[in-house]
Design a protein around this motif. Structure first.
Motif, short mmCIF file in Angstrom:
data_model
loop_
_atom_site.label_atom_id
_atom_site.label_comp_id
_atom_site.label_asym_id
_atom_site.label_seq_id
_atom_site.Cartn_x
_atom_site.Cartn_y
_atom_site.Cartn_z
N TYR A 1 1.98 3.42 2.01
CA TYR A 1 1.45 4.58 2.67
C TYR A 1 2.56 5.80 2.73
O TYR A 1 3.85 5.46 3.13
N TRP B 1 -7.02 3.45 -2.10
CA TRP B 1 -7.90 2.44 -1.91
C TRP B 1 -9.30 2.72 -2.83
O TRP B 1 -10.14 1.74 -3.00
N TRP C 1 -14.67 2.40 -0.64
CA TRP C 1 -13.11 2.47 -0.32
C TRP C 1 -12.80 2.83 1.10
O TRP C 1 -11.77 2.23 1.62
N PHE D 1 0.90 -1.21 -0.08
CA PHE D 1 0.10 -0.05 0.04
C PHE D 1 0.71 1.42 -0.06
O PHE D 1 0.50 2.42 -0.18
N THR E 1 -8.94 -4.11 12.37
CA THR E 1 -8.02 -3.78 11.27
C THR E 1 -6.41 -3.85 11.75
O THR E 1 -6.34 -3.57 12.76
N HIS F 1 -11.41 0.82 4.30
CA HIS F 1 -9.94 0.71 4.67
C HIS F 1 -9.47 1.64 5.79
O HIS F 1 -8.18 1.84 5.90
N GLN G 1 -4.08 7.68 0.48
CA GLN G 1 -4.74 6.61 1.11
C GLN G 1 -5.96 6.55 0.36
O GLN G 1 -6.61 5.45 0.06
N HIS G 2 -6.83 7.79 0.01
CA HIS G 2 -7.91 7.81 -0.77
C HIS G 2 -7.72 7.22 -2.25
O HIS G 2 -8.27 6.54 -2.44
N GLY H 1 -7.89 0.38 -4.68
CA GLY H 1 -7.55 -0.92 -3.87
C GLY H 1 -8.86 -1.75 -3.63
O GLY H 1 -8.69 -2.88 -3.54
N HIS H 2 -9.99 -1.19 -3.31
CA HIS H 2 -11.18 -1.95 -2.98
C HIS H 2 -11.88 -2.41 -4.31
O HIS H 2 -12.08 -3.72 -4.03
#
Lengths: 848, 326
Positions: free
Chosen positions: A160, A267, A318, A158, A398, A321, A263-264, A270-271
Motif C-alpha cells: 500500500y 484490487w 474488488w 499489497f 477485515t 477489500h 488500492q483500486h 487482486g480480487h
C-alpha cells in the motif's frame, strides 16, 4: 480407407507407419544438450518446468516462511525473530504464493495438458510458452535475489502507498518487489494468451465448444482473466515504480495524488486473482469427479455458465477489500451485494459435483480423496467468504485473523487440494509411473488434518480481536492458546507436503507402470501412451462426444473426408511441424499451419526482459536501451519467417486433395487472434491509464492545478490528424496485395510510416515545450505517462512497420501470404483509436 | 509487561460487545454463523451419504459412464445450487444493509467530537474547543455516541476497538469519520489494523469510557497546563527535559511547544496520568518509563523515538518530572 487409419490408438503396427512415426518423433523432439534445453519448446517440457518452478517456490516461500512465522507467534511476547524479519517474511509469503506458486502451477498444468486434452499436437505459439517459462523463472530469481543484498521487501504483498513510496521505504527493497514480480506478471500474461488461442483454435476435429473438457473451459475463462487482471497490475506497478524512481505524484495526497488510487488498481487485479487461482481448480475437480464416480458430470452447461459468470463477476467486486477505507454506505452495499452474489455460481458448481457423486460409485483413489477434502474445505472457506462479503461484519473481520483463516481455507483447501489431486491424477501420464497410493493417503490426511488444525483456530483469534501482520502480542489478550494450536497444525500441514515430495521420488523408482489409461477416464489425453510421444497424436483423433473414450470405440472414424485428411496429415508434411487449426465453435478443420520449432530467441528475449527491469531498478539509461534492444531483436528474430522445406507444389497438391488451405506462415486465424489479444493487452493498459487519469481528475477540485495552463491544441491536433490519416495508406497497402500492386504496397506502407513519424514527432516536440513537470503535481505525472504511452504505441508500430516493409521489399507477401500486413493494418486502426481518445482526454477534456 | 489493573476485560471480544455498533455486528454474525453451519452440515451430509452407501460395493457395475438423470440434475443444481443459496444470500444481504445503516449512523448534533491523528506508531487526539490534547488514551463519556474525525500524518493506519465498533482506515488523503459508543464505563483495547511499518504490532491504544460527570472532570484536569515541578528531583528533571532536546518533538503545555516538528511525539502535558506508555506497549510506572527512556528501541524496536543520551541520575530526574505531570 477407414480401416487403414483406425489401426490402433497407441502404436501404428505396419512398417511404413512406424517409419513415419519415427520421422515424426524426430521432427517434434527438442534438440539435445544444454543448448537444446535452452531452445526447448515442447509443451511437455515447458509444462513440467513450470510445475517444478511453482513447487520450488511453494517450498521456499509458501512453507518455510510460514513455519518461521508460526514459531514466532506460537507463544505471546516471543522474541524468536525481529519485527523486521517478520515483516519481510509475511511480505514474501504473500507475494511468492500469489505470484510465483499457484500461477506457474496452473499455467504449467494447462500447457502440459491442453494439447493432449484437446487432441492437438502442440500449443499454438510454442516459443511464447518457452519465453513465459524463462521469464517466470528469472523474474522469481530476480525477486528472490533481494535476499542476497539484504534488501528484502517488507511492505506486504499489497504494498500500500504511501508506505511503499520512497519516503517510507527508501532503499531498493520495494523496487525488487515491484520489478521482480512485474517480470513474473509478464510471464503470466504471455502464457495466458497462449492458452486462450490453444483452447479456441487448436482442437481435434469434431471437438465443438460443447464438447470441450471442463478443465479447458475453466482455463479459457482463467486465461482471459489473467490478461485483464495482470495487465492492470503491471500498469499499477509501473505507476508505483515511476513514483519511486522519478518522484511522480500519482499516490501522494500532498501533491494532488491519492493513496487510494493504488488500492483500486491493486484490487482490480487482486480480487480476480483469487478466482484466477480458483477456476483452474474447479476445472480439475470437474474432470476428476466423473472419472472416479464413474458417471458423466451432472450439469455440464451449468458448470460452464458458472465459470463464465465467476469470470465476469470477479471484476465487479474488488472494493470489498476496501470496506474500511470509508466508502459511502451505498457503495459498500453495492460491493457487498456483488460479492455475496458470487455464492450462486459457487453453489451451482458444488451441487453439480455433489449430484455426480450422489448417483455414482466413488472410488477412493488419492485424487478423489483430495477432491473430497476440497469440497469440505471449500464450503467452510465459502461460508466465511460470504460473511466477510457482508460490509458491516467485514468492518470487524477485515485485517484480522478471521480473514487469514478464511483465505487459507479458500487457497489451500480450494486451490492447493485440487492441484494435489491433479498431480496424482495426471503426473502418471507424463512419468509413466503411478504415484504410490499409501503415501498418497498419508499425504492427504496430514494435509487435511493440518489445514484444519492450523487455520480453524485463527477464526477464533480473529473474532477475539487479533489483527493481521503483527509479529507479537500480549499474553493478556488470551490469543496464545489458539496461536499455539495453529503452529502445531502448520508443522503437520508442512509434513504432508513433504510426503508428496517423498512420493514423487519413491514413485520415480518404485512406481507401478501407469499404462495408457489407469483411471478408466474419458478424455483424449488417456488415449496416448504414458509417457506420450512429443508430437502427441501422430494421427489426430476425431471427436464425436464430450467423453470420447467412454462413448467412442474408435477415435479414428468419422466422415471419410476428415479421416482421409487426418491420415494425409500423418504422412505429409514430415519436414515441418504441422498442426490443425479448427473452427472456434464447431471444431471443424479450417487450415493446416506450421507451428514453430526450437529456438534460442525466446530465452534471449526473456533475458532481455529481466535485464530491462534490472536496468530500471539501477536507473541506468544505456543499460535500459541495450536491454530493450535485446528484447526487440530477439522477438523479431523468433518471429522471423523460416524457409519452408516443402515446395509450393506439394502444398497445393495437399490443398487440392483435402480442400483445406496449407499456411506455412502461421495461418490466418492465429495471426488474427494473436494480434487481437496483443491489442487487447494494449487497450487494457490504455484504459487503466485513462481511468487513473479520470480518478485523479475527480479527486482534484482544480484540474489542472492552479498556475498550470492547459496545453495548446495546435500541435497535438496536427499530430492527431497525421496519425489518424496514416490509417488510409495502410489500408491501401493491404488492398494492393490483392490487386498485386507491389508499388502500391510499398508506397502505402511508407506513407503510413512517414505520417506516423510526423505525428509522433510533433507530439514529442509539443511535450518538450510544455510548462508542466511530472514531479510537481499528479496532473503532470499522469499527463506525461498517458502521452508517453501514445508515443510508445507509435514506436512499437514503427518497429512492426519496419519489419513488414523489409519483408514487402523482398516480395514475401502475396494474396496467399499476407498475415503480417493485415496485422499491421489492425494495429494501425487500434493506434488511431487510442490516439484520438488519449489526446482528447489530455488536451480537450480540461477545457470542458 | 504492562498490567491494565482496572480494565473491564483485558482481552478484546467483539462477540461480547460493549457498544451498540459492535452489538449489531455481533448479532449479524451469530445469524450468519447459524446459516453457515446449516449449509456446511447439508453439504457434508450430501457428500458423506454416497460414500457410506456405496462402501463395500463393487467398484463398477452395469451403469458405468451413464448420464446423471436430467431431473435429478435440475433438482440439485436449480433447487440446491441456485434457489437455496439465493434465499440464504438475500437474507444475508438484507440483514447486512440494515446493519450497515445503524453502524454508519452519524452522531447527533452536540455529541463529543475527537480529532484523532495516527502516526508511525502512536495515536494523537485533540478535543476541539476544549483545548485538550492527549495521546494513546482516548477518554469518552459512557452511554453517548462520540464522533471521531480521523486522519493520518504519514502512512495508512486503521482504528479498531473490537469491543465497540468496526474499524476505519486513517488516510493521509483526508478525514474519515467513525462513531463509537460504549454502553458502560470501562476500558477497551484498541489497535492499528492496517500494516503501517516495522512496529505495526505495538501501535495500540486504550479507550477509557467514563460516566459523563467523571468525563467532564477529566476534561477539566487535562485542560490545565502542566503542573510546575514541586520537588527538587522533578525540578532537575524539567531541566533535563529541555537540555536533552525532548522539547523539540514533545509538547508540554506551558513549557514547550513542538507544533510543526518534523517527527512529532506524543503531547506529554499530562503524561503521568496515563495508564500505559509508547502506544500501550508498557505500563506507566517509574521503572517501566526508565526502561523506555534508557533505550526506546530495545522496548519497541523501530520506534521513531531516539535514544536520549542521559546519565543514570539525569534519567531518574527526568522520570520523576514526567511522572509528576499528572
Amino acid at each position: 480407407m477407414t480401416e487403414d487409419v483406425s489401426a490402433g490408438l497407441d502404436t501404428p503396427a505396419a512398417d511404413p507407419a512406424s517409419q513415419t512415426a519415427e520421422r515424426m518423433a524426430e521432427l517434434w523432439a527438442d534438440p539435445p544438450g544444454l543448448r537444446g534445453k535452452l531452445m526447448a519448446v515442447q509443451n511437455d517440457a515447458i509444462g513440467k518446468r513450470l510445475l517444478f518452478v511453482g513447487f520450488f517456490f511453494l517450498i521456499l516461500g509458501g512453507s518455510i516462511d510460514s513455519l518461521v512465522m508460526r514459531i514466532q507467534l506460537a507463544v505471546p511476547e516471543n522474541d524468536f525473530i525481529s519485527p523486521e524479519l517478520y515483516n519481510e517474511l509475511f511480505t514474501n509469503h504473500g507475494s511468492v504464493t500469489m505470484f510465483l506458486v499457484i500461477l506457474p502451477i496452473t499455467e504449467g498444468f494447462a500447457i502440459l495438458l491442453l494439447p493432449f486434452l484437446l487432441g492437438s499436437r502442440e500449443m499454438p505459439f510454442p516459443r511464447l510458452g518457452a519465453y513465459s517459462f524463462f521469464t517466470y523463472l528469472m523474474g522469481g530469481l530476480f525477486y528472490y535475489s533481494s535476499t542476497l543484498f539484504q534488501l528484502v521487501p517488507d511492505a506486504g504483498w499489497f504494498a500500500y502507498t504511501p508506505l511503499s513510496l520512497t519516503q517510507y521505504s527508501p532503499d531498493l527493497a520495494l523496487d525488487f518487489w515491484v520489478l521482480g514480480l512485474s517480470v513474473a506478471e509478464v510471464a503470466a500474461i504471455a502464457a495466458g494468451i497462449e492458452i486462450i488461442i490453444s483452447i479456441l483454435k487448436f482442437r481435434a476435429p469434431g471437438m465443438t465448444l460443447a464438447r470441450l473438457p471442463l478443465f479447458a473451459w475453466a482455463m479459457l475463462v482463467t486465461a482471459f482473466m489473467i490478461v485483464f487482471a495482470f495487465t492492470t497490475l503491471v500498469v499499477g506497478s509501473f505507476l508505483l515504480e515511476m513514483s519511486r524512481s522519478y518522484d511522480m505524484k500519482f499516490f501522494d495526497p500532498d501533491f494532488g495524488g491519492s493513496s487510494l488510487l493504488w488500492q483500486h488498481l491493486f484490487w482490480i487485479f487482486g480480487h480476480p486473482e483469487v478466482y484466477i487461482q480458483f477456476l483452474p481448480a474447479a476445472g480439475v475437480v470437474s474432470m476428476i469427479i466423473p472419472v472416479f464416480a464413474r458417471r458423466k458430470i451432472a450439469g455440464y452447461p451449468w458448470l460452464v455458465a458458472a465459470f463464465v459468470a465467476i469470470g465476469f463477476m470477479s471484476f465487479a467486486l474488488w472494493a470489498h477489500h476496501m470496506f474500511a477505507v470509508g466508502l459511502p454506505p451505498v457503495v459498500a452495499n453495492f460491493f457487498s451485494a456483488a460479492s455475496i452474489a458470487i455464492g450462486i455460481p459457487a453453489g451451482v458448481q458444488i451441487f453439480a459435483w455433489l449430484a455426480t457423486m450422489w448417483v455414482g460409485r466413488p472410488q477412493w483413489k488419492t485424487p478423489m480423496l483430495f477432491v473430497t477434502g476440497f469440497l469440505v474445505l471449500f464450503v467452510i472457506g465459502g461460508v466465511t467468504g460470504i460473511m466477510v462479503a457482508s460490509a458491516p461484519f467485514d468492518l470487524q473481520a477485515t485485517d484480522s485473523y478471521f480473514v487469514v483463516a478464511h483465505l487459507h481455507y479458500v487457497l489451500i483447501g480450494g486451490v492447493a487440494f485440487p492441484i494435489f489431486a491433479a498431480a496424482y491424477y495426471w503426473l502418471p501420464k507424463f512419468s509413466g509411473k503411478l504415484l504410490d497410493e499409501r503415501l498418497g493417503k498419508i499425504n492427504f490426511w496430514m494435509m487435511f488434518v493440518g489445514i484444519n488444525v492450523t487455520f480453524f483456530p485463527m477464526h477464533i483469534a480473529g473474532l477475539m480481536g487479533m489483527p493481521r501482520r503483527v509479529y507479537t502480542y500480549d499474553a493478556e489478550t488470551g490469543w496464545g492458546i489458539y496461536n499455539l494450536i495453529s503452529t502445531i497444525g502448520a508443522f503437520v500441514l508442512f509434513g504432508g507436503i513433504l510426503v508428496f515430495g517423498v512420493n514423487l521420488i519413491y514413485s520415480r523408482y518404485r512406481g507401478l507402470p501407469a499404462g495408457a489409461n489407469p483411471w478408466g477416464a474419458d478424455t483424449l489425453e488417456w488415449s496416448v501412451p504414458s509417457p506420450p510421444a512429443d508430437q502427441g497424436f501422430s494421427i489426430p483423433p476425431i471427436v464425436q462426444s464430450r467423453h470420447p473414450l467412454w462413448d467412442q470405440d474408435d477415435l479414428h472414424i468419422g466422415d471419410p473426408h476428415t479421416v482421409r485428411f487426418l491420415h494425409g496429415l500423418s504422412e505429409w508434411p514430415l519436414t515441418w511441424r504441422a498442426a490443425i487449426v479448427t473452427g472456434t465453435n464447431d471444431g471443424q478443420p479450417e487450415e493446416v499451419i506450421r507451428v514453430s520449432g526450437p529456438s534460442i530467441w525466446p530465452f534471449v528475449a526473456a533475458c532481455g526482459t529481466v535485464l530491462f527491469f534490472i536496468a530500471e531498478m539501477l536507473h541506468t539509461l544505456w543499460f535500459l536501451a541495450a536491454s530493450a534492444t535485446v528484447i526487440v531483436v530477439a522477438v523479431v528474430l523468433w518471429n522471423r519467417p523460416e524457409p519452408v522445406p516443402t515446395t509450393l507444389a506439394e502444398e497445393e497438391e495437399f490443398e487440392r486433395a483435402h480442400d483445406l488451405p496449407v499456411r506455412t506462415d502461421g495461418g490466418r486465424a492465429l495471426a488474427m487472434w494473436g494480434m487481437g489479444l496483443s491489442l487487447l493487452v494494449a487497450a487494457i493498459v490504455f484504459s487503466t491509464l485513462l481511468l487513473s487519469y479520470l480518478y485523479l481528475r475527480i479527486e482534484n477540485a482544480d484540474w489542472p492545478p492552479p498556475g498550470v495552463e492547459v496545453p495548446g491544441l495546435l500541435l497535438a491536433g496536427v499530430a492527431l490528424v497525421a496519425v489518424v490519416a496514416s490509417v488510409g495508406p495502410m489500408l491501401r497497402a493491404r488492398r494492393s496485395i490483392d490487386t498485386g500492386s507491389r508499388s502500391g504496397l510499398l508506397s502505402g506502407l511508407a506513407a503510413a510510416g512517414v505520417l506516423t513519424i510526423v505525428g509522433g514527432g510533433l507530439l514529442l516536440y509539443d511535450l518538450t515545450q510544455l510548462d508542466i513537470t511530472a514531479q510537481d503535481h499528479a496532473y503532470g505525472s499522469i499527463f506525461y505517462v498517458l502521452a508517453g504511452f501514445l508515443l510508445a504505441i507509435a514506436l512499437v508500430g514503427l518497429v512492426v512497420l519496419g519489419v513488414v516493409l523489409g519483408a514487402a521489399w523482398q516480395g514475401v507477401f502475396s494474396p496467399r501470404r499476407n498475415a503480417a500486413v493485415t496485422n499491421a493494418l489492425r494495429f494501425w486502426g487500434a493506434m488511431a483509436a487510442m490516439w484520438s481518445i488519449g489526446l482528447v482526454t489530455l488536451y480537450v477534456l480540461p477545457r470542458l | 509487561m504492562k498490567r491494565l489493573g482496572t480494565t473491564r476485560t483485558a482481552a478484546p471480544a467483539q462477540l461480547d460487545p460493549s457498544g451498540p455498533a459492535a452489538g449489531e455486528i455481533a448479532t449479524l454474525w451469530w445469524w450468519m454463523l447459524a446459516g453457515a453451519t446449516v449449509v456446511t452440515i447439508l453439504v457434508v451430509t450430501l457428500l458423506v451419504i454416497p460414500i457410506l452407501r456405496r462402501r463395500g460395493q463393487a467398484p463398477s457395475d452395469g451403469d458405468d459412464h451413464e448420464d446423471v438423470a436430467p431431473a435429478l440434475t435440475r433438482r440439485w443444481i436449480v433447487g440446491l445450487g441456485i434457489v437455496m443459496p439465493a434465499v440464504v444470500l438475500i437474507g444475508v444481504l438484507v440483514f447486512s444493509v440494515a446493519t450497515m445503516r445503524t453502524v454508519s449512523r452519524a452522531a447527533p448534533a452536540g455529541s463529543v467530537v475527537i480529532d484523532v491523528v495516527a502516526y508511525q506508531y502512536w495515536w494523537g487526539a485533540e478535543y476541539p474547543g476544549e483545548g485538550v490534547t492527549v495521546a494513546n488514551e482516548l477518554h469518552i463519556p459512557a452511554g453517548q455516541p462520540v464522533e471521531l474525525r480521523m486522519t493520518s500524518a504519514d502512512v495508512i493506519h486503521s482504528f479498531w476497538v473490537p469491543d465497540l465498533q468496526g474499524k476505519i482506515d486513517m488516510l493521509p488523503d483526508g478525514i474519515t469519520t467513525l462513531v463509537i459508543e460504549a454502553d458502560e464505563p470501562g476500558m477497551y483495547l484498541g489497535a492499528c489494523a492496517e500494516f503501517c511499518g516495522v512496529q505495526h504490532a505495538m501501535m495500540n491504544f486504550l479507550v477509557v469510557a467514563q460516566p459523563p460527570e467523571e468525563f467532564a472532570q477529566w476534561l477539566v484536569e487535562q485542560r490545565a497546563p502542566a503542573a510546575p515541578p514541586t520537588d527538587e528531583e522533578s525540578r532537575r528533571g524539567a531541566a533535563v527535559f529541555e537540555d536533552a532536546g525532548c522539547a523539540a518533538c514533545h509538547t508540554v503545555e506551558g513549557v514547550s511547544d513542538a507544533e510543526g516538528a518534523t517527527t512529532p511525539g506524543p503531547d506529554l502535558t499530562h503524561v503521568g496520568s496515563r495508564r500505559t506508555l509508547a502506544a500501550d506497549t508498557i505500563s506507566n510506572t517509574p521503572e517501566e518509563m526508565a526502561r523506555w527512556l534508557r533505550d526506546p528501541d530495545a522496548v519497541k524496536p523501530g520506534t521513531t523515538m531516539p535514544v536520549p543520551e542521559l546519565t543514570d541520575a539525569e534519567l531518574a530526574d527526568l522520570v520523576a518530572y514526567l511522572e509528576s505531570l499528572r
